[in-house]
Scaffold this motif. Structure first.
Motif, short mmCIF file in Angstrom:
data_model
loop_
_atom_site.label_atom_id
_atom_site.label_comp_id
_atom_site.label_asym_id
_atom_site.label_seq_id
_atom_site.Cartn_x
_atom_site.Cartn_y
_atom_site.Cartn_z
N CYS A 21 0.80 4.56 -3.30
CA CYS A 21 0.78 5.21 -2.55
C CYS A 21 2.06 6.59 -3.31
O CYS A 21 1.83 7.63 -3.53
CB CYS A 21 0.13 5.51 -1.24
N ILE A 76 1.22 -0.90 0.25
CA ILE A 76 -0.14 -0.27 0.40
C ILE A 76 0.89 1.31 -0.04
O ILE A 76 0.41 2.39 -0.54
CB ILE A 76 -1.09 -0.38 1.41
N SER A 77 2.36 1.45 0.90
CA SER A 77 2.78 2.45 0.71
C SER A 77 3.63 2.75 -0.93
O SER A 77 3.60 3.57 -1.04
CB SER A 77 3.91 1.88 1.25
#
Length: 119
Positions: free
Chosen positions: A16, A12-13
């Motif tokens: 993003c 997810i990082s």
């Protein structure tokens, strides 16, 4: 179980960060290609007409006056044109609309020393 949770957080990082990078790159590219409307008369840049800021994104009709001379311009849908002038040949009126993406487009009214262009 714990290892799977960390993999999800890392994934997810990364997603993003990629989204932010894409946004920044797109913003940089669009600002680099952005052209500014320049209107000059007698070699003086005009930024306001009758105390109104000239904004290519705001449709309107304005009259640029210099002594007894005038040129009426129209801004519409991101383009600009001269719709009336009291010069003899009215070449500036016949040019029609110019737009930011038309490179080297210019409207010139030589009798009134008026230039309209995107740079």
């Amino acid at each position: 179980m714990q290892l799977s949770k960390y993999k999800n957080v890392i994934a997810i990082s990364i997603i993003c960060i990629l989204i932010i990078l894409c946004f920044l790159i797109q913003t940089f590219i669009s600002k680099k290609n952005e052209q500014k409307l320049i209107i000059t008369q007698n070699n003086i840049q005009i930024t306001k007409i009758d105390d109104t800021n000239i904004d290519i994104n705001v449709d309107g009709i304005y009259t640029i006056k210099d002594n007894d001379n005038y040129n009426t311009i129209e801004i519409s849908n991101g383009g600009i044109r001269v719709i009336d002038a009291n010069c003899k040949d009215k070449t500036c009126v016949r040019v029609g609309f110019i737009y930011p993406n038309n490179h080297n487009s210019i409207i010139a009214c030589l009798p009134h020393k008026l230039l309209i262009q995107f740079k």
